[in-house]
Write a protein that holds these residues in place. Structure first.
Motif, PDB file in Angstrom:
ATOM      1  N   VAL A 110     -30.332 -71.239 -99.723  1.00 37.43           N
ATOM      2  CA  VAL A 110     -30.776 -72.512 -99.384  1.00 37.43           C
ATOM      3  C   VAL A 110     -32.049 -72.376 -98.662  1.00 37.43           C
ATOM      4  CG1 VAL A 110     -30.478 -74.667 -97.980  1.00 37.43           C
ATOM      5  CG2 VAL A 110     -28.455 -73.519 -98.877  1.00 37.43           C
ATOM      6  N   PHE A 111     -32.399 -71.318 -97.689  1.00 38.70           N
ATOM      7  CA  PHE A 111     -33.900 -71.111 -97.068  1.00 38.70           C
ATOM      8  C   PHE A 111     -34.121 -69.404 -97.377  1.00 38.70           C
ATOM      9  CE2 PHE A 111     -31.601 -74.448 -94.513  1.00 38.70           C
ATOM     10  CZ  PHE A 111     -33.003 -75.442 -94.325  1.00 38.70           C
ATOM     11  N   ARG A 112     -35.417 -69.410 -97.632  1.00 41.45           N
ATOM     12  CA  ARG A 112     -36.067 -68.081 -97.674  1.00 41.45           C
ATOM     13  C   ARG A 112     -36.912 -67.835 -96.427  1.00 41.45           C
ATOM     14  NH1 ARG A 112     -39.241 -67.681-102.588  1.00 41.45           N
ATOM     15  NH2 ARG A 112     -37.265 -67.482-103.406  1.00 41.45           N
ATOM     16  N   LYS A 113     -36.832 -66.738 -95.540  1.00 40.65           N
ATOM     17  CA  LYS A 113     -37.604 -66.421 -94.338  1.00 40.65           C
ATOM     18  C   LYS A 113     -38.406 -65.195 -94.687  1.00 40.65           C
ATOM     19  CE  LYS A 113     -34.574 -68.706 -90.950  1.00 40.65           C
ATOM     20  NZ  LYS A 113     -35.734 -69.631 -90.301  1.00 40.65           N
ATOM     21  N   GLU A 114     -39.651 -65.153 -94.732  1.00 34.32           N
ATOM     22  CA  GLU A 114     -40.925 -64.089 -94.910  1.00 34.32           C
ATOM     23  C   GLU A 114     -40.798 -63.554 -93.323  1.00 34.32           C
ATOM     24  OE1 GLU A 114     -41.757 -63.007 -97.697  1.00 34.32           O
ATOM     25  OE2 GLU A 114     -40.944 -64.976 -98.949  1.00 34.32           O
ATOM     26  N   LEU A 115     -40.250 -62.428 -93.227  1.00 39.97           N
ATOM     27  CA  LEU A 115     -40.369 -61.759 -91.749  1.00 39.97           C
ATOM     28  C   LEU A 115     -41.144 -60.500 -91.697  1.00 39.97           C
ATOM     29  CD1 LEU A 115     -36.528 -62.210 -91.150  1.00 39.97           C
ATOM     30  CD2 LEU A 115     -38.437 -63.676 -90.456  1.00 39.97           C
ATOM     31  N   GLY A 116     -41.853 -60.331 -90.598  1.00 38.06           N
ATOM     32  CA  GLY A 116     -42.470 -59.037 -90.372  1.00 38.06           C
ATOM     33  C   GLY A 116     -42.102 -58.781 -88.945  1.00 38.06           C
ATOM     34  N   PRO A 117     -42.611 -57.759 -88.430  1.00 33.37           N
ATOM     35  CA  PRO A 117     -42.374 -57.610 -87.009  1.00 33.37           C
ATOM     36  C   PRO A 117     -42.310 -58.709 -85.823  1.00 33.37           C
ATOM     37  CG  PRO A 117     -44.033 -55.857 -87.684  1.00 33.37           C
ATOM     38  CD  PRO A 117     -43.818 -56.765 -88.825  1.00 33.37           C
ATOM     39  N   PRO A 118     -41.493 -58.680 -85.087  1.00 26.82           N
ATOM     40  CA  PRO A 118     -40.489 -57.971 -84.734  1.00 26.82           C
ATOM     41  C   PRO A 118     -39.503 -58.473 -85.548  1.00 26.82           C
ATOM     42  CG  PRO A 118     -40.646 -59.854 -83.003  1.00 26.82           C
ATOM     43  CD  PRO A 118     -41.834 -59.905 -84.134  1.00 26.82           C
ATOM     44  N   TRP A 119     -38.605 -57.399 -85.949  1.00 26.43           N
ATOM     45  CA  TRP A 119     -37.560 -57.377 -86.907  1.00 26.43           C
ATOM     46  C   TRP A 119     -36.318 -58.395 -86.488  1.00 26.43           C
ATOM     47  CZ3 TRP A 119     -40.423 -55.973 -90.623  1.00 26.43           C
ATOM     48  CH2 TRP A 119     -41.220 -54.977 -90.460  1.00 26.43           C
ATOM     49  N   PRO A 120     -35.618 -58.928 -87.404  1.00 25.76           N
ATOM     50  CA  PRO A 120     -34.331 -59.599 -86.926  1.00 25.76           C
ATOM     51  C   PRO A 120     -33.576 -58.719 -86.175  1.00 25.76           C
ATOM     52  CG  PRO A 120     -34.805 -59.764 -89.470  1.00 25.76           C
ATOM     53  CD  PRO A 120     -35.802 -58.862 -88.870  1.00 25.76           C
ATOM     54  N   GLU A 121     -32.721 -59.283 -85.345  1.00 23.99           N
ATOM     55  CA  GLU A 121     -31.829 -58.509 -84.708  1.00 23.99           C
ATOM     56  C   GLU A 121     -30.368 -58.936 -84.932  1.00 23.99           C
ATOM     57  OE1 GLU A 121     -30.591 -58.050 -79.813  1.00 23.99           O
ATOM     58  OE2 GLU A 121     -32.440 -59.037 -80.496  1.00 23.99           O
ATOM     59  N   GLU A 122     -29.353 -58.083 -85.017  1.00 19.11           N
ATOM     60  CA  GLU A 122     -28.145 -58.604 -85.492  1.00 19.11           C
ATOM     61  C   GLU A 122     -27.212 -58.592 -84.049  1.00 19.11           C
ATOM     62  OE1 GLU A 122     -24.221 -56.007 -87.090  1.00 19.11           O
ATOM     63  OE2 GLU A 122     -25.735 -56.304 -88.403  1.00 19.11           O
ATOM     64  N   VAL A 123     -26.627 -60.063 -83.975  1.00 19.77           N
ATOM     65  CA  VAL A 123     -26.075 -60.185 -82.646  1.00 19.77           C
ATOM     66  C   VAL A 123     -24.868 -60.873 -82.987  1.00 19.77           C
ATOM     67  CG1 VAL A 123     -28.315 -60.725 -81.490  1.00 19.77           C
ATOM     68  CG2 VAL A 123     -27.011 -62.505 -82.530  1.00 19.77           C
ATOM     69  N   TYR A 124     -24.160 -61.073 -81.906  1.00 21.69           N
ATOM     70  CA  TYR A 124     -22.533 -61.717 -82.269  1.00 21.69           C
ATOM     71  C   TYR A 124     -22.217 -62.802 -81.718  1.00 21.69           C
ATOM     72  CZ  TYR A 124     -21.717 -57.389 -84.898  1.00 21.69           C
ATOM     73  OH  TYR A 124     -21.763 -56.522 -85.970  1.00 21.69           O
ATOM     74  N   LEU A 125     -21.545 -63.610 -82.167  1.00 24.03           N
ATOM     75  CA  LEU A 125     -21.057 -64.987 -81.902  1.00 24.03           C
ATOM     76  C   LEU A 125     -19.310 -64.787 -81.539  1.00 24.03           C
ATOM     77  CD1 LEU A 125     -23.164 -67.641 -83.306  1.00 24.03           C
ATOM     78  CD2 LEU A 125     -22.929 -67.295 -80.907  1.00 24.03           C
ATOM     79  N   GLY A 126     -19.107 -64.108 -80.621  1.00 26.20           N
ATOM     80  CA  GLY A 126     -17.384 -63.836 -80.750  1.00 26.20           C
ATOM     81  C   GLY A 126     -17.579 -62.743 -81.760  1.00 26.20           C
TER      82      GLY A 126
END
Length: 188
Positions: A110-126
């Motif tokens: 549905v959406f596209r994100k163009e990312l450079g630094p800082p990189w995405p971080e994997e986190v948890y919701l439960g």
């Protein structure tokens, strides 16, 4: 065996260092969002373009127009504004400076994100995985069916992305990860 070890080391260098990430773009699809990680180029500028068919509705009207459950974070209270877009594909709940997009995140991007630094971080919701994007980045909406051209990219603020049942959610505009997680955990 030696060839496998070399391949692993090259992959670690290319994906684990800023130089490597700039040289190779990674594409991660998560909860209906395509994250293109690499050199994002210049940030989009100008006013955001409304999503296709975007219109203001009440929360109850929105619930009758989409095929997925709409959730509201109790941490933020009732939204100041509700919008439905693209024939019920996306519902946007808005508060001052904060946007929560909910969409069918199970079948297509549905959406596209163009990312450079800082990189995405994997986190948890439960037990559920989420992605935290801590900086401004380019965001493009990809209309239903892919037959029409994507909308002009806009600049998006820090964003938390996660999946809840059949809906993808993206919380934008909260620049503190712990607050974003509290908001996401308060979804009802």
């Amino acid at each position: 065996m030696v060839l496998s070890a070399v391949a692993v080391l090259v992959a670690l260098f290319l994906g684990g260092t800023p130089v490597g990430r700039a040289a190779v773009a990674e594409i991660l699809r998560f909860a209906g969002v395509e994250l293109r990680i690499g050199d994002p180029g210049p940030q989009p500028s100008g006013m955001p373009v409304p999503l296709p068919g975007e219109r203001r509705v009440t929360l109850e009207q929105a619930r009758g127009q989409v095929a997925f459950p709409i959730s509201v974070p109790t941490e933020l209270g009732d939204p100041h504004e509700v919008r439905v877009s693209d024939g019920g594909r996306v519902v946007s709940l808005l508060w001052p400076g904060v946007r929560l997009d909910e969409y069918d995140g199970t079948l297509e991007v549905v959406f596209r994100k163009e990312l450079g630094p800082p990189w995405p971080e994997e986190v948890y919701l439960g037990p559920s995985q989420a992605q935290w994007i801590p900086a401004r980045h380019g965001l493009t909406y990809l209309p239903r069916g892919g037959g029409t051209a994507p909308l002009r990219p806009r600049s998006a603020g820090p964003t938390l992305i996660w999946q809840s049942a059949q809906a993808g959610l993206r919380l934008e505009g909260v620049d503190d990860l712990q607050r974003a997680l509290r908001i996401a955990r308060s979804i009802r």
